[in-house]
Design an enzyme around this catalytic site. Structure first.
Site, PDB file in Angstrom:
ATOM      1  N   ARG A 120       0.886  -1.179   0.000  1.00 58.89           N
ATOM      2  CA  ARG A 120       0.000   0.000   0.000  1.00 58.89           C
ATOM      3  C   ARG A 120       0.919   1.222   0.000  1.00 58.89           C
ATOM      4  NH1 ARG A 120      -5.287   1.385   3.546  1.00 58.89           N
ATOM      5  NH2 ARG A 120      -6.085   0.060   1.870  1.00 58.89           N
TER       6      ARG A 120
ATOM      7  N   HIS B 274      -7.259   0.866  -6.411  1.00 54.68           N
ATOM      8  CA  HIS B 274      -7.465  -0.039  -5.267  1.00 54.68           C
ATOM      9  C   HIS B 274      -8.174  -1.287  -5.815  1.00 54.68           C
ATOM     10  CE1 HIS B 274      -7.703  -1.429  -1.284  1.00 54.68           C
ATOM     11  NE2 HIS B 274      -8.518  -0.549  -0.724  1.00 54.68           N
TER      12      HIS B 274
ATOM     13  N   ASP C 225     -17.184   7.260  -1.058  1.00 56.52           N
ATOM     14  CA  ASP C 225     -15.875   7.096  -0.416  1.00 56.52           C
ATOM     15  C   ASP C 225     -15.569   8.420   0.290  1.00 56.52           C
ATOM     16  OD1 ASP C 225     -13.248   6.324   0.242  1.00 56.52           O
ATOM     17  OD2 ASP C 225     -12.450   6.672  -1.771  1.00 56.52           O
TER      18      ASP C 225
ATOM     19  N   CYS D 284     -16.366   1.828   0.714  1.00 52.99           N
ATOM     20  CA  CYS D 284     -15.200   0.961   0.930  1.00 52.99           C
ATOM     21  C   CYS D 284     -14.734   0.984   2.383  1.00 52.99           C
ATOM     22  CB  CYS D 284     -14.065   1.372   0.003  1.00 52.99           C
ATOM     23  SG  CYS D 284     -13.598   3.108   0.167  1.00 52.99           S
TER      24      CYS D 284
END
Ligand code: CP
Ligand code: NVA
Length: 301
Positions: free
Chosen positions: A100, A127, A218, A258
């Site tokens: 990440r 992602h 998001d 998410c």
């Protein structure tokens, strides 16, 4: 040897295949219990995480393998060792890497030199683990139908919108990107998504979610964009996913996020805790999809 670096590089068939594998692993967990015995996953985190870290680590445990968590700040990367040298070193120890990172180019550098499969655990560009597991959730809820409307509401110029517009278009859904003009989709991702399906950009929130089967939101302030907080809060407030906005969608529309959510900003308590919310199933499916991804990249499924 394969990697999972982006939804961009996946063909329609591969997207479908990942959804199928995620569903299969969820249904038959015992079948894969020892499939990755003796294998080690290295997880490099330059940004914070709850779901990605825990679901990958638990996933590896459930498959009989082991996961190592690397906090970027306590590795030699923080003292200037290059991605190149780090990747070459890790490749001598571990069987698979998940990272990440801020810069997608750093992920590509690791993938180029590691010599083992590399998975994108989120970069500023994409992602993919989240987008693929979200397709699994959409499928489980009976909404992964040709022509079903997927409306992404919020920051359409960042990682989640990039991955989701590509994933949903490739899966045959119609995509509405609902955002203020200043936070429009990246033209490169938008034109690529349009090659795969119907994708529109709509600035009016109510018109954008009209007749939607899925509404997705998001955070307005992604990791790394904290310095833009004041202007973003102002621009995105009319795009809050609340009961009023939901009333413009189909009656059985599902609501997705998410996570982590900022309750009272991009989504209200009433909606995230309401009957149409599927956010906890989304979080759970990260585990199943990522097990499928690791099994596939290591040739076990
Ligand atoms: N959705 C997601 O990737 O969550 P984390 O940032 O907690 O990993
Ligand atoms: N867009 C968000 C996603 C977090 C999972 C971020 O990059 O912070």
């Amino acid at each position: 040897m394969g990697n999972l670096l982006s939804v961009w590089e996946l063909g329609r068939k591969e997207v479908e295949e990942y959804v199928r594998l995620g569903l299969e692993v969820k249904k038959n967990p015992g079948k894969y219990a020892n499939s990755l015995e003796g294998k080690t996953l290295a997880m490099i985190f330059e940004k914070a995480s709850t779901r990605t870290r825990v679901s990958f680590e638990v996933g590896m445990t459930q498959l009989g393998g082991h996961a190592i968590y690397f906090d970027f700040t306590t590795t030699q990367l923080s003292r200037g060792e290059t991605m190149h040298d780090t990747a070459k070193t890790l490749g001598r120890y571990v069987d698979i890497i998940m990272a990440r990172l801020y810069k997608h180019s750093d992920l590509l550098e690791i993938a180029k030199h590691a010599g083992v499969p590399v998975i994108n655990g989120l970069t500023d560009a994409e992602h993919p683990c989240q987008a693929l597991s979200d397709l699994q959730t959409i499928s489980e809820k009976g909404k992964l139908k040709k022509g079903a409307k997927f409306a992404f509401v919020g920051d359409c110029g960042f990682n989640m919108a990039n991955s989701l517009m590509l994933a949903c278009a490739k899966a045959g859904m119609e995509v509405a990107l609902v955002c203020p003009k200043a936070y429009s989709p990246n033209p490169k991702y938008l034109s690529e998504a349009k090659r795969h399906g119907k994708v529109e950009v709509i600035n009016d929130p109510a018109a954008g979610v009209k007749d939607a089967d899925v509404i997705y939101t998001d955070t307005w302030i992604s990791m790394g964009l904290e310095g833009e907080k004041a202007e973003r809060m102002k621009a995105f407030m009319p795009y809050q996913v609340n009961g009023e906005l939901l009333s413009h969608a189909k009656k059985d529309c599902i609501v997705m996020h998410c996570l982590p959510a900022h309750r009272g900003l991009e989504i209200t308590d009433e909606v995230i805790d309401g009957k149409q919310s599927v956010v906890w199933d989304q979080a759970e499916n990260r585990l199943h999809m990522q097990k499928a991804i690791m099994l596939r990249l290591l040739g076990k499924i």
